[in-house]
Design a protein around this motif. Structure first.
Motif, short mmCIF file in Angstrom:
data_model
loop_
_atom_site.label_atom_id
_atom_site.label_comp_id
_atom_site.label_asym_id
_atom_site.label_seq_id
_atom_site.Cartn_x
_atom_site.Cartn_y
_atom_site.Cartn_z
N SER A 1 0.83 -1.19 0.00
CA SER A 1 0.00 0.00 0.00
C SER A 1 0.87 1.25 0.00
CB SER A 1 -0.89 -0.01 1.24
OG SER A 1 -1.49 1.24 1.43
N THR A 2 0.32 2.34 -0.50
CA THR A 2 1.01 3.63 -0.39
C THR A 2 0.35 4.50 0.66
OG1 THR A 2 -0.36 4.53 -2.17
CG2 THR A 2 1.77 3.60 -2.80
N ASP A 3 -0.67 3.94 1.35
CA ASP A 3 -1.39 4.67 2.39
C ASP A 3 -0.74 4.37 3.73
OD1 ASP A 3 -3.15 6.01 3.93
OD2 ASP A 3 -4.89 4.76 3.49
N TYR A 4 0.36 5.08 4.03
CA TYR A 4 1.15 4.79 5.22
C TYR A 4 0.84 5.70 6.40
CZ TYR A 4 4.31 2.22 2.08
OH TYR A 4 4.83 1.36 1.18
N ASN A 5 0.05 6.72 6.19
CA ASN A 5 -0.08 7.73 7.24
C ASN A 5 -1.52 8.12 7.46
OD1 ASN A 5 0.91 9.48 9.21
ND2 ASN A 5 1.00 11.20 7.80
N SER A 6 -2.43 7.14 7.38
CA SER A 6 -3.85 7.42 7.57
C SER A 6 -4.38 6.69 8.79
CB SER A 6 -4.66 7.00 6.33
OG SER A 6 -4.30 7.77 5.21
N TRP A 7 -5.34 7.32 9.43
CA TRP A 7 -6.03 6.74 10.58
C TRP A 7 -7.53 6.77 10.33
CZ3 TRP A 7 -3.59 4.78 14.99
CH2 TRP A 7 -2.20 5.00 15.05
N TYR A 8 -8.19 5.72 10.75
CA TYR A 8 -9.63 5.56 10.52
C TYR A 8 -10.32 5.16 11.81
CZ TYR A 8 -8.31 5.49 5.56
OH TYR A 8 -7.80 5.80 4.32
N LYS A 9 -11.64 5.30 11.81
CA LYS A 9 -12.44 4.92 12.98
C LYS A 9 -13.58 4.02 12.55
CE LYS A 9 -15.13 8.03 14.93
NZ LYS A 9 -15.58 9.18 15.76
N LEU A 10 -13.73 2.90 13.26
CA LEU A 10 -14.87 2.01 13.08
C LEU A 10 -15.86 2.29 14.20
CD1 LEU A 10 -16.19 -0.45 11.62
CD2 LEU A 10 -15.02 -1.90 13.30
N THR A 11 -17.09 2.66 13.83
CA THR A 11 -18.13 2.98 14.80
C THR A 11 -19.21 1.91 14.73
OG1 THR A 11 -17.70 5.35 14.55
CG2 THR A 11 -19.82 4.71 15.52
N PRO A 12 -19.60 1.32 15.87
CA PRO A 12 -20.66 0.30 15.83
C PRO A 12 -21.98 0.91 15.39
CG PRO A 12 -20.18 0.94 18.10
CD PRO A 12 -19.12 1.58 17.25
N ASP A 13 -22.86 0.06 14.84
CA ASP A 13 -24.16 0.57 14.38
C ASP A 13 -25.09 0.81 15.57
OD1 ASP A 13 -25.26 -1.87 15.14
OD2 ASP A 13 -25.74 -2.53 13.11
N SER A 14 -26.31 1.21 15.30
CA SER A 14 -27.23 1.59 16.36
C SER A 14 -27.66 0.42 17.22
CB SER A 14 -28.47 2.28 15.76
OG SER A 14 -29.16 1.39 14.89
N ASN A 15 -27.39 -0.80 16.78
CA ASN A 15 -27.66 -1.99 17.57
C ASN A 15 -26.44 -2.47 18.35
OD1 ASN A 15 -30.37 -2.20 16.68
ND2 ASN A 15 -29.66 -3.15 14.78
N GLY A 16 -25.35 -1.71 18.28
CA GLY A 16 -24.13 -2.06 18.99
C GLY A 16 -23.26 -3.04 18.25
N SER A 17 -23.54 -3.29 16.98
CA SER A 17 -22.80 -4.29 16.20
C SER A 17 -21.56 -3.68 15.56
CB SER A 17 -23.70 -4.88 15.11
OG SER A 17 -22.94 -5.68 14.21
N TYR A 18 -20.42 -4.30 15.80
CA TYR A 18 -19.19 -3.91 15.11
C TYR A 18 -19.09 -4.58 13.75
CZ TYR A 18 -17.71 -1.63 19.38
OH TYR A 18 -17.63 -0.79 20.47
N VAL A 19 -19.67 -5.74 13.63
CA VAL A 19 -19.70 -6.43 12.33
C VAL A 19 -20.38 -5.55 11.30
CG1 VAL A 19 -20.66 -8.39 11.06
CG2 VAL A 19 -19.62 -8.75 13.31
N ASN A 20 -21.41 -4.82 11.71
CA ASN A 20 -22.14 -3.93 10.80
C ASN A 20 -21.75 -2.47 10.99
OD1 ASN A 20 -23.71 -6.06 9.69
ND2 ASN A 20 -25.05 -6.00 11.49
N GLY A 21 -20.59 -2.24 11.60
CA GLY A 21 -20.15 -0.88 11.85
C GLY A 21 -19.74 -0.15 10.58
N THR A 22 -19.52 1.15 10.72
CA THR A 22 -19.17 1.99 9.57
C THR A 22 -17.84 2.69 9.81
OG1 THR A 22 -20.47 3.80 10.52
CG2 THR A 22 -21.55 2.39 8.90
N TRP A 23 -17.18 3.06 8.70
CA TRP A 23 -15.85 3.66 8.74
C TRP A 23 -15.90 5.16 8.49
CZ3 TRP A 23 -11.81 0.93 10.41
CH2 TRP A 23 -11.87 -0.47 10.32
N SER A 24 -14.99 5.87 9.13
CA SER A 24 -14.77 7.28 8.81
C SER A 24 -13.27 7.55 8.91
CB SER A 24 -15.54 8.19 9.78
OG SER A 24 -15.22 7.91 11.13
N GLN A 25 -12.76 8.40 8.03
CA GLN A 25 -11.34 8.74 8.07
C GLN A 25 -11.11 9.89 9.03
OE1 GLN A 25 -9.46 9.21 4.27
NE2 GLN A 25 -7.43 9.52 5.15
N LEU A 26 -10.01 9.80 9.77
CA LEU A 26 -9.67 10.79 10.78
C LEU A 26 -8.46 11.60 10.34
CD1 LEU A 26 -9.98 8.51 13.93
CD2 LEU A 26 -11.74 10.00 12.96
N ALA A 27 -8.13 12.60 11.12
CA ALA A 27 -6.90 13.36 10.88
C ALA A 27 -5.69 12.46 11.08
CB ALA A 27 -6.84 14.56 11.82
#
Length: 501
Positions: free
Chosen positions: A61-87
């Motif tokens: 990969s060339t993406d060496y300096n990125s951080w992301y966040k996995l947020t659980p869904d409204s039922n508390g599931s991480y399997v169905n969680g969603t991603w967002s990119q952070l600073a």
């Protein structure tokens, strides 16, 4: 990891949604990442911070300096969680580094075996560091301890009083971090050997356990273990392990010096994994109550833990990721330690391509365990059975009416769990021995985590001692009758009924 290793080679209420299945299984994320996930940490708001790192199983990969966040869904599931990119921290792109979640909820990342800030990863043993504030989504550059010329992939941990301790990978130097002044104080007098390849395990008595790897102090039969005492800031050799856990195969110049992690279990024993490229890899069990060791079973066949992750399942078993004792060929396998024996369990297909050192394990608030290996296939492991209720946090004090947008103190027992939860050693740390606050709305069944901070202790296995943490009620939290749970290492308290106003 050994500097000679090449980078390419690293190559109700909706309780059912947040509790265990009785069938042991692996399950891929519904929304797999678009990046190559490596190191990950559980934040105090229940989300997972994940670092993008090179994927050794495919084109780098060339993406060496990125951080992301996995947020659980409204039922508390991480399997169905969603991603967002952070600073991302400016000018600081480490690979294999020390990492800890501070008691105030911020994250400190220190050092790095590789520096990837130029777009390629070069061996550097750098002294860079950065402090991440998840509320502001902002990184602050941190200067290294005075006089340090290296940190590299050295280990770190949070001591019982909430102070972070950081090692220097290639010296006997260690330092304590002050998050208010962003300064360091030396500690760790009396260390037998340098910190390279060694991991740290927090014990119930407040001390820290390490097994020596004899780097720069080669002894083909060396079996020292050491204890760090926070009150004196010093290390002392406390005796010998019953079997050699670090890999001395091939003599001083050829030995890998690797060993595996040590995981504290609820019964007070620490299961320690070993590595051996000349034969069967050993294991050993440390009794933290008596200060004595016993030899454990050898890993089957050629399996070993020459760097690799392990995690404490809520049922008290230890999940260990291993592979063939040498770094090549791959062939990752999972085993469970139940206190008596090691049992092979079926791995996810992606793990079969791995060597042990590419694996990362993180205990989730659901009691499941998240596995990353630099590939875009993140897997979630659901243990076969639940926790002993005696290990759960208890809530003793909390207002029954909570206003949105306000901060409260919640008190009780065992908010920090029976163990740090997860371990690797040097290269990667993701301890979860801090309380999370989960709110489940009675009407909708929706699950939400409140950001916790300012925990009264970071000690493990605190028993009946009263402890506390502060937590923030989100301004947009659903109102009405709700249940509050305190969760530590994937084990939840009994519900505490409140009204969200």
């Amino acid at each position: 990891m050994n500097a000679l290793r090449t980078l390419l080679g690293r190559a109700i209420v909706l309780i059912a949604a947040v509790s265990f299945s009785h069938a042991q299984s692996w399950q891929p994320l519904t929304h797999q990442p678009s990046f190559n996930p490596g190191a990950m940490l559980l934040l105090t708001d229940g989300s997972v911070l994940v670092h993008s790192e090179p994927n050794y199983t495919a084109t780098l990969s060339t993406d060496y300096n990125s951080w992301y966040k996995l947020t659980p869904d409204s039922n508390g599931s991480y399997v169905n969680g969603t991603w967002s990119q952070l600073a991302a921290p400016a000018g600081y792109a480490p690979l294999y580094f020390g990492s800890s979640v501070l008691p105030d909820g911020r994250v400190l990342v220190e050092g790095g075996e590789y520096d990837c800030s130029s777009g390629t990863c070069n061996s550097a043993w750098q002294t860079g560091g950065a402090l991440y504030d998840p509320v502001k989504n902002q990184w602050t550059k941190i200067a290294p301890p005075a006089g340090w010329t290296t940190i590299g992939d050295a280990q770190s941990m949070i001591l019982p009083n909430g102070t972070l301790m950081q090692a220097n990978y290639c010296t006997k130097e260690a330092a304590l971090f002050n998050p208010k002044t962003l300064t360091w104080t030396p500690t760790g007098n009396g260390k037998f050997d340098i910190y390279d390849e060694e991991g740290w395990t927090a014990l119930p008595n407040g001390k820290v356990l390490t097994v020596d790897a004899y780097v720069f102090q080669y002894d083909a039969n060396g079996k020292n273990f050491e204890l760090y005492t926070p009150s004196t800031g010093s290390w002392s050799v406390a005796g010998s392990t019953p079997v050699q856990l670090w890999d001395s195969c091939g003599g001083e110049s050829a030995a890998s010096y690797e060993l595996g992690p040590g995981i504290l279990r609820p019964d007070g024993t620490v299961f320690y994994s070993g590595a051996n490229t000349c034969g069967a890899a050993h294991t050993a069990i440390y009794n933290s109550r008596t200060g004595t060791w016993t030899a454990g079973p050898d890993f089957p066949g050629v399996l070993g833990d020459a760097d690799g992750p392990a995690a404490l399942e809520p049922n008290g078993k230890v999940l260990i990721f291993t592979s063939a004792s040498r770094f090549y060929p791959p062939g990752g396998q999972f085993l469970e330690w139940d206190g008596t024996s090691l049992t092979l369990i079926t791995p996810p297909a992606s793990a079969l391509q791995d060597a042990s050192y590419v694996g990362h394990l993180l205990i989730l608030p659901t009691g499941q365990i998240m596995f990353t290996d630099f590939s875009t296939d993140i897997e979630i492991f659901t243990p076969a059975s639940g926790a002993n209720p005696a290990w759960a946090p208890t809530i003793s004090s909390l207002p029954t009416a909570l206003q949105r947008g306000k901060t409260y103190t919640i008190s009780g027992t065992q908010f920090n769990g029976m163990s740090e939860g997860s371990a690797y050693g040097d290269d990667f740390q993701d301890a979860t021995n801090f309380p999370l606050v989960r709110v489940v709305n009675q009407s909708t069944g929706h699950v939400r985590y409140c950001r916790t901070h300012d925990h009264s202790t970071m000690a493990v296995a605190t028993g009946n001692k009263k402890v506390s943490t502060r937590f923030d009620i989100p301004a947009d939290l659903e109102s009405g009758t709700s249940q509050v749970f305190v969760v530590a290492n994937g084990i939840a308290s009994s519900p505490y009924w409140v009204t969200i106003q």
